[in-house]
Design an enzyme around this catalytic site. Structure first.
Site, short mmCIF file in Angstrom:
data_model
loop_
_atom_site.label_atom_id
_atom_site.label_comp_id
_atom_site.label_asym_id
_atom_site.label_seq_id
_atom_site.Cartn_x
_atom_site.Cartn_y
_atom_site.Cartn_z
N GLY A 35 0.86 -1.17 0.00
CA GLY A 35 0.00 0.00 0.00
C GLY A 35 0.90 1.22 0.00
CG ASP A 39 -3.36 2.80 0.64
OD1 ASP A 39 -4.28 3.55 0.30
OD2 ASP A 39 -2.69 2.13 -0.17
CG ASP A 114 7.83 -0.25 5.07
OD1 ASP A 114 6.95 -0.12 4.20
OD2 ASP A 114 8.20 0.68 5.82
CB THR A 115 8.14 -2.40 -0.66
OG1 THR A 115 6.72 -2.50 -0.63
CG2 THR A 115 8.73 -3.76 -0.48
CG ASN A 169 -5.80 1.60 7.70
OD1 ASN A 169 -6.24 1.50 8.85
ND2 ASN A 169 -4.68 2.25 7.42
CE LYS A 478 35.59 -7.30 -38.02
NZ LYS A 478 35.71 -5.84 -38.10
CB SER A 546 31.67 -10.43 -32.49
OG SER A 546 33.02 -10.50 -32.85
#
Lengths: 633, 301
Positions: A35, A39, A114-115, A169, A478, A546
């Site tokens: 949340g 929130d 807790d994010t 909540n 090359k 490459s």
């Protein structure tokens, strides 16, 4: 408001030994709160810390002072201030994925993930959810089910969390209205079912006022379900569920103190192991019997899911780090091709076809991801077409590993079905993945053994096959060197073939452009063709820019050991640009040519090539001679 | 089939052991930083369990400041001997030469002996992974710390370049010269540590238990006069008080608390009924706001 059962001072003061005895039998629950700040997420976590008495007096004094000074709750305590502090760090540019908080009650210790953040939300939430047994999804009662509720729920379900609390909540702000609560729950039920969430537990709460947190609230007499903290204290733990599954343990470390002891150490992912159990080592498939479960202080009768153990086997069988010891009667699947959900976590977007390190269990293998089959819009759960995945996007793709690995679908086992991808250059963790299933192809297409082997082919030509891989900037020389080399080899009656970058793009690779992804695929195809040619006994000479180290290493990995000769045609950019044989540098500088190596696309020079040719100090003929000396000693 | 419910301490133990085994499997040359405190004691005990019957396959490193309590030096040498591990003691020669001390040099004392000393020691021995006993519950800024914390070739912690840690999968790959600090007891709280010490019978420094000790007060901290290097004010006499320590560091920087707790259960009892948080007793955190964050970027644990 605060229920006295969570204040245990009396017992601590009167009988500390009894208290310690109780607490030694506590279990542990890890959960994630989902949340935004709006929130009341921080308030709820702060409230849990406060009610479980994890706040010391000095912290409380500081909290009361801060609440009056900067709090948002007038003169009352602002619990959010206990856990905030991440905002300031984010402003400083500090990457925070997850902050972990701790509190404990009589029955359990809790670790809360807790994010914070909005932009990085997917990456952060997936990280926090990966270790959680339970998720608390917060809804503001005034707002109901929002887009972000759907996003959180989708991610929680994706990460396989079975226990979901829907915490409605701020009930205090809607007059504890039962009809409103019921409507939100009905709304959420319909959505949850649509994304495959089997069950959830709704609760009307107020983190700020403390309703239905530690005990049933007088304000919601109509609610007869559990309060939050008692529910968290009694919900069944994943580690208990895991014990009922068949035994699986990835081998982390082989314990070999002397010649008489050989133990296999690891954390048991699923099931139980006891002496006498029949086990199988995967992928080899060898079987044996468990002799001991060894521990400091005396052998154990059993080891269970979630424990770190060391076991010994009755037979001397091969088993090393990364292999998985499983119950003999219910082995894991083994495969090298999978469909997986991939959550991209790096600033640099995914490059389809590129090889990344894949860490799964205790094993790290090389793996390449195909282009996404689709990307998922995490807000609407719609499938979108996508060519790649960038930071915080989630898609489904096929993954191919360079060897067969034992695995389980993620829904059966987090430890054997969850993986991370690591960039081979930067070593950054770029993605998390969830295995859906192995592709039937891998199970059914077996390598066709042929009677005339690569050895026969090589012997008939009286030569040792090889791939001479010339890499360097456009205009470095090359092709010229490759041509000189092939002529000399032909004069020596060697059977050769030259694969030239420009020529291959006229046929085999004419569908590819010059984006990073297309360059990767270009090199992969040339690698596969070169490999077939070495099987036919040829000496293959290739001339491709490459530019990326990881693809050159990928091709090296395809070949037999010693058959790949990387030659770095080292010409400084200024020299190559001055030569500008094909007039390409001029075009690139003028902006008419995009993704030109050395100009607006990087060239990653080889770190330890077999040979380095300095074209400013030798002729193409001299260069060819040096290469021949290496090939034919 | 009967189910064995794992306690919180069993789960924490399993996680710490798993982390240690990952490091030993993936690092070239690991080391365990050993500071002789209760957290180090638990970490060492976990290492013994993780690798039994082998001894832990790395040495112990004590970055010494020469200002630790005498009791700490005694236990340090004994603990290493008992574990059958090599003990490396490193003292920053420059700090030694300049006579850097906590009385005259303030925060320079920590910078030179600990922060610089640690970097020098890691470079000298070429360690690419160092176990440390930091816990996430110690301080607000540590709540978000990774278990595997990456450091550049010059030991700096780059906050923008830390890796997400999912499931039990730790990415320990690094380029030449880079190193990592690994915190196997990240998820333990102070109470967990004490309970585990109690349950497993782990030996800890006697300073954690109350005893009559010579003390003086400085800036509100109750300090123990552990040797005769402590500069007393004119006419000042150390007072014998019944004290113990909640955390241990350099003795002139570590505040004691008055206490009658002489057994582990009593210590735990006091801790649970106490009203101030653990790090209050350490002078280092009060220097300035976010001081821990700053020290970490400089290479302090």
């Amino acid at each position: 408001m605060t229920d006295p059962i969570y204040k245990t001072d009396a017992l601590i003061a009167q009988d500390i030994d009894a208290y310690l005895e109780t607490h030694q039998h506590k279990t542990m629950l890890r959960f994630i709160t989902c949340g935004s700040v709006d929130d009341g997420k921080s308030t709820l976590i702060g409230r849990l810390l406060y009610d479980s008495k994890m706040i010391f007096e000095d912290q409380l004094a500081a909290l009361e002072a801060d609440s009056k000074r900067v709090g948002t709750q007038g003169q009352e305590i602002d619990f959010a201030l206990l856990v905030d502090g991440l905002a300031a760090e984010r402003e400083q540019g500090i990457t925070i994925d997850v902050a972990y908080r701790f509190f404990a009650t009589e029955k359990r210790k809790f670790i809360v993930a807790d994010t914070p953040g909005h932009e990085q939300y997917t990456r952060n939430m997936v990280t926090g959810a990966s270790t959680a047994d339970l998720a608390v999804i917060l809804i503001d009662a005034r707002k109901g089910v929002l887009t972000q509720t759907r996003r959180h729920s989708y991610l929680v379900n994706l990460l396989g969390i079975k226990n979901i609390v829907l915490a409605v909540n701020k009930m205090d702000l809607v007059g504890y209205d039962q009809a409103l609560f019921d409507a939100i729950v009905a709304d959420y039920s319909a959505f949850a079912a649509s994304i495959g969430i089997e069950s959830f537990t709704p609760m009307p709460i107020s983190g700020f006022k403390g309703d239905n947190i530690t005990a049933p609230s007088e304000n919601t007499p109509w609610y007869t379900g559990p309060s939050l903290l008692p529910f968290l204290e009694t919900v069944e733990l994943d580690s208990t569920v895991d014990q009922r599954k068949p035994f699986r343990m990835p081998v982390q470390w082989v314990n070999r103190p002397n010649l008489d002891f050989r133990g296999f150490s690891g954390l048991i992912a699923d099931g139980v192991v006891r002496p006498g159990d029949e086990v199988r080592v995967l992928p080899s498939g060898k079987t044996s019997t468990v002799s001991r479960v060894v521990a400091l202080g005396g052998d154990l009768e059993a080891g269970v899911a979630g424990e770190s153990v060391t076991i010994t086997l009755a037979d001397e069988i091969d088993c090393s780090r990364g292999q998985v010891i499983v119950a003999a009667k219910s082995p894991l699947e083994v495969s090298d091709q999978f469909e997986a959900a991939v959550i991209w976590m790096d600033e640099h977007e995914m490059v389809p076809g590129r090889a990344y390190w894949m860490k799964i269990g205790a094993q790290t293998v090389s793996a390449s991801i195909g282009a996404p089959k689709y990307e998922v819009n995490v807000n609407t759960q719609e499938h979108l077409a996508a060519k790649t995945l960038d930071l915080n996007s989630i898609g489904v793709a096929n993954i191919t590993t360079d060897r067969e690995i034992p695995f389980a679908p993620y829904t059966e086992s987090r430890d054997l079905g969850g993986f991370i991808l690591i960039d081979k250059m930067t070593n950054a963790t770029v993605a998390a993945g969830i295995i859906h299933f192995s592709l039937r192809r891998a199970q059914n297409i077996h390598w066709q053994a042929t009677d005339i082997t690569r050895d026969h082919h090589a012997k008939m030509k009286h030569q040792k096959p090889a791939v001479v891989w010339l890499t360097g900037l456009s205009g470095s020389g090359k092709s010229t060197i490759a041509n000189a080399l092939e002529k000399k080899l032909a004069r020596m009656n060697r059977h050769t073939f030259l694969l030239d970058g420009d020529n291959v793009r006229h046929g085999l690779n004419k569908d590819l452009g010059f984006t990073e992804a297309d360059r990767v695929e270009n090199v992969r195809r040339v690698g596969e063709v070169a490999k077939l040619m070495t099987d036919a006994g040829l000496i293959v000479v290739t001339a491709f820019i490459s530019p990326f180290r990881s693809e050159r290493d990928m091709v090296r990995g395809m070949m037999q050991p010693g058959e790949f000769v990387e030659v770095f045609v080292d010409t400084p950019l200024s020299v190559a640009e001055e030569r500008d044989v094909k007039g390409l540098y001029a075009k690139a500088r003028a902006g008419q040519l995009k993704n030109f190596t050395g100009i607006d696309s990087p060239y990653e020079a080889p770190e330890s090539p077999e040979l380095r040719i300095d074209t400013t100090s030798m002729t193409p003929d001299e260069a060819a001679e040096i290469i021949i000396a290496r090939l034919i000693p | 089939m009967s189910v064995k419910t794992l306690t919180h301490l069993q789960r924490l133990e399993a996680e710490s052991i798993h982390i240690m085994r990952e490091v030993v499997s993936e690092a070239q040359k690991p080391v365990m930083l050993y500071s002789v405190g209760k957290d180090s004691a638990v970490m060492l005990h976990l290492a013994k369990k993780a690798f039994y019957p082998s001894p832990p396959p790395f040495p112990l490193l004590h970055v010494d400041t020469t200002w630790k309590f005498q009791d700490m030096y005694k236990l340090r040498d004994k603990a290493a001997r008992d574990a059958g591990m090599e003990l490396l003691v490193y003292q920053n020669p420059e700090a030694k030469e300049k006579g850097i001390n906590p009385f005259d040099h303030g925060s320079l004392h920590t910078d030179m002996w600990k922060t610089e000393g640690l970097k020098q020691a890691l470079d000298k021995y070429g360690f690419d992974a160092a176990f440390g006993g930091a816990r996430r519950d110690e301080e607000k800024s540590r709540a978000k710390e990774r278990v595997f914390s990456f450091r550049s070739a010059n030991h700096r912690w780059d906050p923008k370049n830390q890796r997400p840690e999912l499931w039990r999968l730790y990415n320990a790959r690094k380029n030449k010269g880079e190193s990592m600090r690994v915190f196997p007891i990240s998820n333990w709280t102070e109470l967990d540590i004490w309970q585990y010490i109690h349950l497993e019978g782990i030996e800890i420094v006697p300073l954690y238990f109350s005893a009559p000790r010579p003390t003086v007060t400085r800036d509100g901290l109750l300090l123990m006069v552990d040797d005769n290097r402590f500069p007393l004010n004119p006419g000042e006499e150390p007072v014998m008080r019944s004290v113990r320590f909640r955390t241990l560091g350099c003795y002139p920087l570590t505040g004691a608390v008055e206490s009658n707790a002489t057994t582990l259960p009593e210590v735990i009892q006091e801790m649970l009924l106490t009203t101030t948080s653990e790090r209050q007793g350490r002078a280092i955190d009060h220097d300035q706001a976010a001081s821990m964050e700053k020290k970490k970027q400089e290479g302090y644990f």
